[in-house]
Design a protein around this motif. Structure first.
Motif, PDB file in Angstrom:
ATOM      1  N   MET A  85       0.866  -1.172   0.000  1.00 58.25           N
ATOM      2  CA  MET A  85       0.000   0.000   0.000  1.00 58.25           C
ATOM      3  C   MET A  85       0.906   1.226   0.000  1.00 58.25           C
ATOM      4  N   HIS A  86       0.844   2.004  -1.079  1.00 55.16           N
ATOM      5  CA  HIS A  86       1.622   3.234  -1.147  1.00 55.16           C
ATOM      6  C   HIS A  86       0.758   4.392  -0.643  1.00 55.16           C
ATOM      7  N   VAL A  87       1.306   5.149   0.265  1.00 53.26           N
ATOM      8  CA  VAL A  87       0.615   6.299   0.839  1.00 53.26           C
ATOM      9  C   VAL A  87       1.332   7.537   0.329  1.00 53.26           C
ATOM     10  N   VAL A  88       0.783   8.117  -0.736  1.00 57.91           N
ATOM     11  CA  VAL A  88       1.475   9.184  -1.462  1.00 57.91           C
ATOM     12  C   VAL A  88       0.496  10.322  -1.758  1.00 57.91           C
ATOM     13  N   PRO A  89       0.021  11.016  -0.733  1.00 56.30           N
ATOM     14  CA  PRO A  89      -0.958  12.086  -0.933  1.00 56.30           C
ATOM     15  C   PRO A  89      -0.320  13.314  -1.570  1.00 56.30           C
ATOM     16  N   PRO A  90      -1.122  14.250  -2.040  1.00 58.94           N
ATOM     17  CA  PRO A  90      -0.563  15.516  -2.513  1.00 58.94           C
ATOM     18  C   PRO A  90       0.309  16.167  -1.438  1.00 58.94           C
ATOM     19  N   CYS A  91       1.310  16.888  -1.891  1.00 57.65           N
ATOM     20  CA  CYS A  91       2.258  17.515  -0.957  1.00 57.65           C
ATOM     21  C   CYS A  91       1.609  18.608  -0.106  1.00 57.65           C
ATOM     22  N   VAL A  92       0.412  19.034  -0.475  1.00 58.64           N
ATOM     23  CA  VAL A  92      -0.278  20.087   0.268  1.00 58.64           C
ATOM     24  C   VAL A  92      -1.144  19.535   1.386  1.00 58.64           C
ATOM     25  N   ILE A  93      -1.157  18.236   1.599  1.00 58.83           N
ATOM     26  CA  ILE A  93      -1.975  17.653   2.660  1.00 58.83           C
ATOM     27  C   ILE A  93      -1.595  18.258   4.003  1.00 58.83           C
ATOM     28  N   THR A  94      -2.589  18.538   4.827  1.00 65.68           N
ATOM     29  CA  THR A  94      -2.318  19.075   6.158  1.00 65.68           C
ATOM     30  C   THR A  94      -2.134  17.934   7.152  1.00 65.68           C
ATOM     31  N   SER A  95      -1.616  18.265   8.321  1.00 65.51           N
ATOM     32  CA  SER A  95      -1.465  17.251   9.362  1.00 65.51           C
ATOM     33  C   SER A  95      -2.820  16.717   9.792  1.00 65.51           C
ATOM     34  N   GLU A  96      -3.829  17.583   9.792  1.00 64.03           N
ATOM     35  CA  GLU A  96      -5.171  17.151  10.169  1.00 64.03           C
ATOM     36  C   GLU A  96      -5.725  16.163   9.144  1.00 64.03           C
ATOM     37  N   GLU A  97      -5.537  16.469   7.864  1.00 66.67           N
ATOM     38  CA  GLU A  97      -6.005  15.553   6.819  1.00 66.67           C
ATOM     39  C   GLU A  97      -5.227  14.247   6.847  1.00 66.67           C
ATOM     40  N   ALA A  98      -3.923  14.332   7.100  1.00 67.16           N
ATOM     41  CA  ALA A  98      -3.121  13.114   7.211  1.00 67.16           C
ATOM     42  C   ALA A  98      -3.592  12.274   8.395  1.00 67.16           C
ATOM     43  N   GLY A  99      -3.934  12.924   9.492  1.00 67.29           N
ATOM     44  CA  GLY A  99      -4.458  12.208  10.645  1.00 67.29           C
ATOM     45  C   GLY A  99      -5.776  11.525  10.336  1.00 67.29           C
ATOM     46  N   GLU A 100      -6.646  12.209   9.581  1.00 62.81           N
ATOM     47  CA  GLU A 100      -7.910  11.600   9.173  1.00 62.81           C
ATOM     48  C   GLU A 100      -7.660  10.378   8.294  1.00 62.81           C
ATOM     49  N   ALA A 101      -6.707  10.502   7.381  1.00 67.36           N
ATOM     50  CA  ALA A 101      -6.365   9.375   6.510  1.00 67.36           C
ATOM     51  C   ALA A 101      -5.888   8.182   7.334  1.00 67.36           C
ATOM     52  N   LEU A 102      -5.055   8.433   8.334  1.00 64.88           N
ATOM     53  CA  LEU A 102      -4.532   7.347   9.166  1.00 64.88           C
ATOM     54  C   LEU A 102      -5.649   6.651   9.934  1.00 64.88           C
ATOM     55  N   THR A 103      -6.604   7.433  10.408  1.00 63.80           N
ATOM     56  CA  THR A 103      -7.741   6.843  11.112  1.00 63.80           C
ATOM     57  C   THR A 103      -8.541   5.931  10.195  1.00 63.80           C
ATOM     58  N   LEU A 104      -8.773   6.390   8.977  1.00 67.27           N
ATOM     59  CA  LEU A 104      -9.539   5.594   8.016  1.00 67.27           C
ATOM     60  C   LEU A 104      -8.775   4.330   7.613  1.00 67.27           C
ATOM     61  N   LEU A 105      -7.450   4.455   7.433  1.00 68.49           N
ATOM     62  CA  LEU A 105      -6.643   3.272   7.117  1.00 68.49           C
ATOM     63  C   LEU A 105      -6.678   2.261   8.261  1.00 68.49           C
ATOM     64  N   ASP A 106      -6.626   2.762   9.469  1.00 69.11           N
ATOM     65  CA  ASP A 106      -6.690   1.885  10.644  1.00 69.11           C
ATOM     66  C   ASP A 106      -7.991   1.098  10.658  1.00 69.11           C
ATOM     67  N   GLU A 107      -9.085   1.792  10.414  1.00 70.23           N
ATOM     68  CA  GLU A 107     -10.392   1.138  10.401  1.00 70.23           C
ATOM     69  C   GLU A 107     -10.469   0.115   9.268  1.00 70.23           C
ATOM     70  N   ALA A 108      -9.952   0.484   8.098  1.00 68.81           N
ATOM     71  CA  ALA A 108     -10.005  -0.416   6.940  1.00 68.81           C
ATOM     72  C   ALA A 108      -9.173  -1.671   7.179  1.00 68.81           C
ATOM     73  N   LEU A 109      -7.977  -1.502   7.725  1.00 64.06           N
ATOM     74  CA  LEU A 109      -7.110  -2.643   7.999  1.00 64.06           C
ATOM     75  C   LEU A 109      -7.747  -3.574   9.029  1.00 64.06           C
ATOM     76  N   ALA A 110      -8.369  -2.986  10.044  1.00 65.45           N
ATOM     77  CA  ALA A 110      -9.030  -3.787  11.072  1.00 65.45           C
ATOM     78  C   ALA A 110     -10.207  -4.566  10.464  1.00 65.45           C
ATOM     79  N   GLY A 111     -10.964  -3.890   9.620  1.00 63.71           N
ATOM     80  CA  GLY A 111     -12.140  -4.528   9.037  1.00 63.71           C
ATOM     81  C   GLY A 111     -11.806  -5.599   8.032  1.00 63.71           C
ATOM     82  N   ALA A 112     -10.741  -5.380   7.261  1.00 61.92           N
ATOM     83  CA  ALA A 112     -10.405  -6.320   6.178  1.00 61.92           C
ATOM     84  C   ALA A 112      -9.586  -7.506   6.644  1.00 61.92           C
ATOM     85  N   THR A 113      -8.949  -7.389   7.797  1.00 62.88           N
ATOM     86  CA  THR A 113      -8.057  -8.464   8.255  1.00 62.88           C
ATOM     87  C   THR A 113      -8.566  -9.158   9.496  1.00 62.88           C
ATOM     88  N   ALA A 114      -9.786  -8.792   9.939  1.00 63.52           N
ATOM     89  CA  ALA A 114     -10.341  -9.406  11.158  1.00 63.52           C
ATOM     90  C   ALA A 114     -10.598 -10.895  10.938  1.00 63.52           C
TER      91      ALA A 114
END
Length: 442
Positions: A413-442
């Motif tokens: 999984m490559h995590v390569v967002p636009p260079c203008v992403i904010t820390s808040e948006e990056a944090g939101e992305a990490l939360t969503l990835l966490d949920e997705a990984l938990a849901g798909a690998t349970a």
């Protein structure tokens, strides 16, 4: 929160139908794909005609560095379209001259000339030609884990399996193994060992091919499509020394890694290495208009001071494209985009992705710089067996269902967002990835 367009199911259906009927999509089995029609985008978000929006961790093809529809860049292109839109390379044109000066101004001293192309593959094509003509040698070395484009010379340079369909290809290209500690070809256990042993392997390859026949070594400064492989300390410096020892040119492919992606203007800035030729594209103008190029050292440029360079492109330095590059570099400077990429990577993405690895056994390795990261997905951490394709697809589906869109490459999984992403948006992305990984690998 970005505004969304109204749902337009009829338009979605029409785009899908026309695409299936008439668009031949790259790298795809045509009857087995159904590409998502996009309706729009803003910043680090894009959305479809069904009114669903996605936080983009792909930057499309790792090129939308300024994000979608940056108002200043869109306006610069609109303004340029009101002037002389296309000018042949045999004439001088203001935005072309300004773009060349701006790009060269970001390179190390002694690299002052820029040859413009339409994209990264053509940049690598011409870099190889320049190297061969400058040195009078014909062999070119490139890494197995690499992608340099899909035109004749570029796909020959490419080491990964996408080259197979184009073989037999141009003669003179020799591949070697580069550093990759997680799956070391050299049985290394530390970054230092990996650098030393990879350099020894490269030195033996050069000796076996005859250094007097080798024109250039071509490297992605940070390997992109094949895993976001950051070179271990000392490796690039060692390649530079090897090249200097034998009069071999060092060509660094910055098509994906350049223009802020790693938190520096060029990835090689992290190691202080001076290449002889630099190829670029993608991030130079966020892909808004097709553009690429080669930055030449003064020594190579002098080869063609009184001898014509036997190469050219109708759209070399297209006025609309170079105007967008001038505007893009100015925006990146004034809005501190490169600094933002470095800060988000160091403070949010890097720590957050490593935290995900602590909590999800499916993540075997985390690596990256700036806003250029990869998670290596494994079925077993002990054996490092790659995660099967069906499970990788399941993780991607789980991400998309939650409104985040990562770039899946093989078992990564490559995590390569636009260079203008904010820390808040990056944090939101990490939360969503966490949920997705938990849901798909349970």
């Amino acid at each position: 929160m970005v505004a969304l367009p109204s749902v337009d199911a009829a338009r979605d259906s029409r785009v899908r139908e026309l695409t299936r009927a008439h668009v031949f999509t790259s790298w795809s089995a045509q009857a087995e794909i159904d590409p998502l029609p996009l309706a729009g985008g803003e910043g680090v978000w894009f959305w479809d005609h069904q009114g669903r929006r996605y936080l983009d961790l792909t930057s499309q093809l790792v090129n939308v560095n300024l994000g979608y529809q940056h108002p200043r860049l869109v306006e610069a292109i609109r303004e340029a379209a009101g002037g002389l839109v296309t000018v042949a390379p045999s004439f001088a044109e203001e935005s072309r001259a300004e773009a060349a000066a701006a790009v060269a101004g970001l390179a190390p001293a002694g690299l002052e000339k820029v040859f413009f192309t339409n994209g990264g593959a053509e940049a690598n094509e011409n870099a190889v030609r320049m190297a061969r003509l400058h040195t009078g040698r014909h062999k070119v070395l490139a890494a197995y884990r690499s992608y340099h484009g899909a035109t004749a010379a570029a796909i020959a340079l490419t080491g990964e399996p996408r080259r197979w369909g184009a073989e037999p290809s141009i003669p003179g290209v020799v591949h070697f193994w580069g550093p990759y500690l997680y799956r070391s070809e050299f049985h290394s256990s530390t970054p230092e060992e990996e650098a030393e042993r990879a350099l020894r392997h490269l030195r033996h390859t050069v000796a076996a091919e005859g250094p007097q026949h080798v024109a250039a070594i071509v490297l992605e400064t940070v390997v992109g499509s094949n895993g976001v492989l950051v070179p271990p300390p000392g490796y690039l410096e060692g390649v530079r020394e090897l090249c200097d020892e034998h009069g071999i040119l060092l060509v660094l492919d910055e098509v994906m890694a350049g223009f802020g992606r790693t938190g520096a203007w060029f990835a090689f800035d992290h190691w202080g290495v001076r290449p002889d030729l630099v190829t670029f594209a993608k991030g130079v103008n966020s892909g808004y208009v097709p553009l690429g190029g080669v930055i030449l050292s003064d020594e190579i440029a002098d080869t063609f001071a009184h001898t014509p360079y036997p190469g050219g492109l109708t759209y070399s330095g297209h006025a609309l494209a170079t105007a967008s590059a001038v505007a893009s570099i100015r925006i990146m400077r004034e809005e501190r985009v490169v600094e933002n990429a470095a800060e988000v990577g160091e403070r949010t993405l890097g720590p957050g992705l490593r935290d995900l690895a602590e909590r999800h056994e499916v993540i075997g390795d985390v690596r990256g710089l700036g806003v250029f990261w990869a998670l290596e997905l494994v079925a077993d951490r002990e054996t490092r067996e790659p995660l099967p394709a069906d499970r990788v697809k399941a993780i991607h589906r789980a991400c998309v269902e939650r409104g985040v869109w990562p770039l899946m490459m093989g078992n990564r999984m490559h995590v390569v967002p636009p260079c203008v992403i904010t820390s808040e948006e990056a944090g939101e992305a990490l939360t969503l990835l966490d949920e997705a990984l938990a849901g798909a690998t349970a």
